[in-house]
Motif scaffolding. Structure first.
Motif, PDB file in Angstrom:
ATOM      1  N   LEU A 183       0.818  -1.212   0.000  1.00  0.00           N
ATOM      2  CA  LEU A 183       0.000   0.000   0.000  1.00  0.00           C
ATOM      3  C   LEU A 183       0.856   1.268   0.000  1.00  0.00           C
ATOM      4  O   LEU A 183       0.412   2.315  -0.484  1.00  0.00           O
ATOM      5  CB  LEU A 183      -0.931   0.000   1.214  1.00  0.00           C
ATOM      6  N   ALA A 184       2.062   1.166   0.539  1.00  0.00           N
ATOM      7  CA  ALA A 184       2.949   2.332   0.594  1.00  0.00           C
ATOM      8  C   ALA A 184       3.836   2.460  -0.644  1.00  0.00           C
ATOM      9  O   ALA A 184       4.602   3.416  -0.746  1.00  0.00           O
ATOM     10  CB  ALA A 184       3.833   2.250   1.834  1.00  0.00           C
ATOM     11  N   SER A 185       3.712   1.549  -1.590  1.00  0.00           N
ATOM     12  CA  SER A 185       4.584   1.559  -2.761  1.00  0.00           C
ATOM     13  C   SER A 185       4.139   2.613  -3.781  1.00  0.00           C
ATOM     14  O   SER A 185       2.986   3.045  -3.796  1.00  0.00           O
ATOM     15  CB  SER A 185       4.609   0.177  -3.424  1.00  0.00           C
ATOM     16  N   ARG A 186       5.060   3.014  -4.625  1.00  0.00           N
ATOM     17  CA  ARG A 186       4.797   4.070  -5.601  1.00  0.00           C
ATOM     18  C   ARG A 186       3.641   3.746  -6.554  1.00  0.00           C
ATOM     19  O   ARG A 186       2.796   4.617  -6.818  1.00  0.00           O
ATOM     20  CB  ARG A 186       6.075   4.370  -6.395  1.00  0.00           C
ATOM     21  N   PRO A 187       3.542   2.504  -7.094  1.00  0.00           N
ATOM     22  CA  PRO A 187       2.448   2.231  -8.047  1.00  0.00           C
ATOM     23  C   PRO A 187       1.050   2.364  -7.450  1.00  0.00           C
ATOM     24  O   PRO A 187       0.080   2.499  -8.188  1.00  0.00           O
ATOM     25  CB  PRO A 187       2.722   0.781  -8.484  1.00  0.00           C
ATOM     26  N   VAL A 188       0.939   2.314  -6.117  1.00  0.00           N
ATOM     27  CA  VAL A 188      -0.388   2.365  -5.480  1.00  0.00           C
ATOM     28  C   VAL A 188      -0.738   3.788  -5.031  1.00  0.00           C
ATOM     29  O   VAL A 188      -1.728   4.022  -4.368  1.00  0.00           O
ATOM     30  CB  VAL A 188      -0.431   1.380  -4.285  1.00  0.00           C
ATOM     31  N   ARG A 189       0.069   4.758  -5.418  1.00  0.00           N
ATOM     32  CA  ARG A 189      -0.143   6.137  -4.969  1.00  0.00           C
ATOM     33  C   ARG A 189      -1.532   6.644  -5.330  1.00  0.00           C
ATOM     34  O   ARG A 189      -2.171   7.347  -4.544  1.00  0.00           O
ATOM     35  CB  ARG A 189       0.927   7.050  -5.573  1.00  0.00           C
ATOM     36  N   ASN A 190      -2.020   6.316  -6.527  1.00  0.00           N
ATOM     37  CA  ASN A 190      -3.342   6.826  -6.919  1.00  0.00           C
ATOM     38  C   ASN A 190      -4.440   6.334  -5.981  1.00  0.00           C
ATOM     39  O   ASN A 190      -5.379   7.066  -5.659  1.00  0.00           O
ATOM     40  CB  ASN A 190      -3.670   6.436  -8.374  1.00  0.00           C
ATOM     41  N   LEU A 191      -4.301   5.097  -5.494  1.00  0.00           N
ATOM     42  CA  LEU A 191      -5.294   4.588  -4.546  1.00  0.00           C
ATOM     43  C   LEU A 191      -5.143   5.264  -3.188  1.00  0.00           C
ATOM     44  O   LEU A 191      -6.138   5.576  -2.523  1.00  0.00           O
ATOM     45  CB  LEU A 191      -5.136   3.075  -4.392  1.00  0.00           C
ATOM     46  N   ARG A 192      -3.907   5.506  -2.772  1.00  0.00           N
ATOM     47  CA  ARG A 192      -3.679   6.173  -1.489  1.00  0.00           C
ATOM     48  C   ARG A 192      -4.252   7.587  -1.496  1.00  0.00           C
ATOM     49  O   ARG A 192      -4.797   8.059  -0.492  1.00  0.00           O
ATOM     50  CB  ARG A 192      -2.178   6.229  -1.170  1.00  0.00           C
ATOM     51  N   ILE A 193      -4.113   8.268  -2.615  1.00  0.00           N
ATOM     52  CA  ILE A 193      -4.669   9.624  -2.718  1.00  0.00           C
ATOM     53  C   ILE A 193      -6.180   9.595  -2.500  1.00  0.00           C
ATOM     54  O   ILE A 193      -6.736  10.419  -1.770  1.00  0.00           O
ATOM     55  CB  ILE A 193      -4.324  10.246  -4.083  1.00  0.00           C
ATOM     56  N   GLY A 194      -6.839   8.617  -3.122  1.00  0.00           N
ATOM     57  CA  GLY A 194      -8.287   8.504  -2.947  1.00  0.00           C
ATOM     58  C   GLY A 194      -8.666   8.197  -1.509  1.00  0.00           C
ATOM     59  O   GLY A 194      -9.619   8.775  -0.968  1.00  0.00           O
ATOM     60  N   LEU A 195      -7.912   7.300  -0.867  1.00  0.00           N
ATOM     61  CA  LEU A 195      -8.191   6.954   0.526  1.00  0.00           C
ATOM     62  C   LEU A 195      -7.914   8.134   1.454  1.00  0.00           C
ATOM     63  O   LEU A 195      -8.634   8.342   2.443  1.00  0.00           O
ATOM     64  CB  LEU A 195      -7.340   5.747   0.941  1.00  0.00           C
ATOM     65  N   ASP A 196      -6.862   8.903   1.125  1.00  0.00           N
ATOM     66  CA  ASP A 196      -6.504  10.070   1.922  1.00  0.00           C
ATOM     67  C   ASP A 196      -7.638  11.091   1.932  1.00  0.00           C
ATOM     68  O   ASP A 196      -7.856  11.789   2.923  1.00  0.00           O
ATOM     69  CB  ASP A 196      -5.231  10.705   1.343  1.00  0.00           C
ATOM     70  N   TYR A 197      -8.364  11.148   0.831  1.00  0.00           N
ATOM     71  CA  TYR A 197      -9.513  12.057   0.751  1.00  0.00           C
ATOM     72  C   TYR A 197     -10.754  11.438   1.402  1.00  0.00           C
ATOM     73  O   TYR A 197     -11.483  12.089   2.141  1.00  0.00           O
ATOM     74  CB  TYR A 197      -9.834  12.389  -0.706  1.00  0.00           C
ATOM     75  N   LEU A 198     -10.974  10.143   1.129  1.00  0.00           N
ATOM     76  CA  LEU A 198     -12.254   9.520   1.476  1.00  0.00           C
ATOM     77  C   LEU A 198     -12.476   9.361   2.974  1.00  0.00           C
ATOM     78  O   LEU A 198     -13.570   9.642   3.467  1.00  0.00           O
ATOM     79  CB  LEU A 198     -12.363   8.150   0.787  1.00  0.00           C
ATOM     80  N   LYS A 199     -11.466   8.920   3.700  1.00  0.00           N
ATOM     81  CA  LYS A 199     -11.674   8.665   5.140  1.00  0.00           C
ATOM     82  C   LYS A 199     -12.149   9.917   5.881  1.00  0.00           C
ATOM     83  O   LYS A 199     -13.183   9.880   6.567  1.00  0.00           O
ATOM     84  CB  LYS A 199     -10.407   8.097   5.768  1.00  0.00           C
ATOM     85  N   PRO A 200     -11.442  11.058   5.785  1.00  0.00           N
ATOM     86  CA  PRO A 200     -11.945  12.259   6.465  1.00  0.00           C
ATOM     87  C   PRO A 200     -13.324  12.693   5.959  1.00  0.00           C
ATOM     88  O   PRO A 200     -14.154  13.160   6.743  1.00  0.00           O
ATOM     89  CB  PRO A 200     -10.883  13.324   6.140  1.00  0.00           C
ATOM     90  N   GLU A 201     -13.552  12.524   4.662  1.00  0.00           N
ATOM     91  CA  GLU A 201     -14.842  12.924   4.095  1.00  0.00           C
ATOM     92  C   GLU A 201     -15.988  12.170   4.757  1.00  0.00           C
ATOM     93  O   GLU A 201     -17.014  12.764   5.122  1.00  0.00           O
ATOM     94  CB  GLU A 201     -14.844  12.673   2.588  1.00  0.00           C
ATOM     95  N   LEU A 202     -15.818  10.879   4.959  1.00  0.00           N
ATOM     96  CA  LEU A 202     -16.880  10.081   5.573  1.00  0.00           C
ATOM     97  C   LEU A 202     -17.094  10.481   7.033  1.00  0.00           C
ATOM     98  O   LEU A 202     -18.234  10.574   7.501  1.00  0.00           O
ATOM     99  CB  LEU A 202     -16.536   8.592   5.476  1.00  0.00           C
ATOM    100  N   TYR A 203     -16.005  10.733   7.750  1.00  0.00           N
ATOM    101  CA  TYR A 203     -16.132  11.161   9.142  1.00  0.00           C
ATOM    102  C   TYR A 203     -16.821  12.519   9.247  1.00  0.00           C
ATOM    103  O   TYR A 203     -17.663  12.739  10.118  1.00  0.00           O
ATOM    104  CB  TYR A 203     -14.754  11.237   9.806  1.00  0.00           C
TER     105      TYR A 203
END
Length: 341
Positions: A85-105
């Motif tokens: 999950l911390a690898s470079r190819p998965v950055r696009n997914l991490r960006i989405g998760l970085d936005y989504l978690k706070p948004e839901l809270y």
């Protein structure tokens, strides 16, 4: 009674006993009176073959091979593989998760309108600033020739002078939160970067009156702590500055910038750029501490140099007290024809 036709064997009668025997379930399954087996349970009575590792008697090297397979990162489930999950190819997914978690809270806590407060992490409350001054004065008295101590003492004096802004930020956080509790008043929530100094003061003001207040922390190489006045469940730790900035402005009804350094300048000028270009709708931007800001940034010089337009000076104004800040924001919305909600 109808007799069977000659030359053909008559069909045998099916007794109730034979029907029951035909519908009898397999051994180990207890059926009810209708022949329906019980509902399958989560835990099986007998394990499946894949639940049992190959026995060493069949292959003595099998356990070691299985361990080597399971120890390899490829066998980890992707959503449990931190390295993946911390690898470079998965950055696009991490960006989405970085936005989504706070948004839901934020949605779950009904946070729809926010007042953003920025400012230096170094401007502490007056009592703390005075303690620092006392410590440095004593140290310099013991070593009068230490130039670094003299410099630090001069800086500490300036921080003490600006510590009044801690009180202003706290009073402003309290004022916004108190107004939100009144019927028919704007229901705004104070949101900060979650750190100490001015951000702590604004969160603390909301905390003083029992209101919800948000902190948007950012993950940094060194260990850090949120200020203790953020509402539990509304403190977020972002990986990406971009996602943090998006959440700052997504619900913002106003932006209030107290004296600060690089971080404050970064957030302030990004917001001003977005409003200047109309990438976002104009919102009130208040710079607290006119003397500080006019010394830190010569906006008139930028106009004279032709790098910004005269009308860009209308994107912000100065204020000194909590009441001036809040009244100015309300006045801005009154003039805009759009109510602050």
């Amino acid at each position: 009674m109808i007799k069977p036709l000659r030359g053909k064997a008559a069909p045998k009668k099916s007794s109730k006993k034979s029907i029951k025997k035909a519908g009898k379930p397999q051994p180990g399954v207890r059926a009810d009176k209708k022949g329906i087996p019980p509902v399958a349970q989560v835990k099986r009575r007998e394990p499946l073959p894949e639940e049992i590792p190959k026995h060493p008697e069949e292959d003595p090297e099998a356990p070691a091979r299985i361990k080597a397979i399971l120890d390899n990162p490829s066998s980890r489930r992707s959503d449990s593989d931190i390295d993946f999950l911390a690898s470079r190819p998965v950055r696009n997914l991490r960006i989405g998760l970085d936005y989504l978690k706070p948004e839901l809270y934020l949605q779950n806590n009904a946070i729809t309108s926010t007042i953003v407060v920025f400012g230096s992490t170094r401007i502490c409350e007056p009592a703390a600033a005075r303690r620092t001054m006392t410590t440095l004065k004593a140290a310099l008295a013991d070593d009068p020739g230490d130039k670094d101590l003299a410099r630090r003492l001069a800086v500490a004096q300036r921080i003490l002078d600006k510590s009044r802004y801690y009180d202003v930020a706290r009073a402003f956080g309290r004022l916004v939160s108190e107004e939100a509790k009144k019927p028919g008043k704007p229901k705004c929530t104070v949101i900060t970067g979650g750190g100490p100094g001015i951000m702590e003061a604004a969160n603390r003001g909301a905390y003083d009156v029992g209101a919800k207040t948000v902190g948007l922390n950012i993950s940094l190489p060194h260990e850090q702590f949120p200020n203790p006045y953020i509402t539990p469940g509304l403190c977020f730790n972002f990986h990406y500055f971009a996602m943090r900035k998006m959440h700052f402005l997504q619900r913002a009804k106003a932006l209030v910038a107290f004296p600060g350094g690089f971080g404050t300048f970064d957030e302030l000028f990004e917001a001003l750029t977005l409003v200047q270009t109309r990438k976002v709708k104009p919102i009130p931007v208040v710079l607290v501490g006119e003397s500080y800001w006019k010394n830190a940034v010569d906006m008139d010089f930028l106009v004279k140099e032709g790098v910004i337009a005269p009308e860009d000076l209308e994107l912000f104004w100065y204020a000194e007290t909590a009441r001036e800040i809040w009244d100015g924001i309300l006045h801005w919305y009154d003039k805009s024809g759009t109510p602050l909600v």
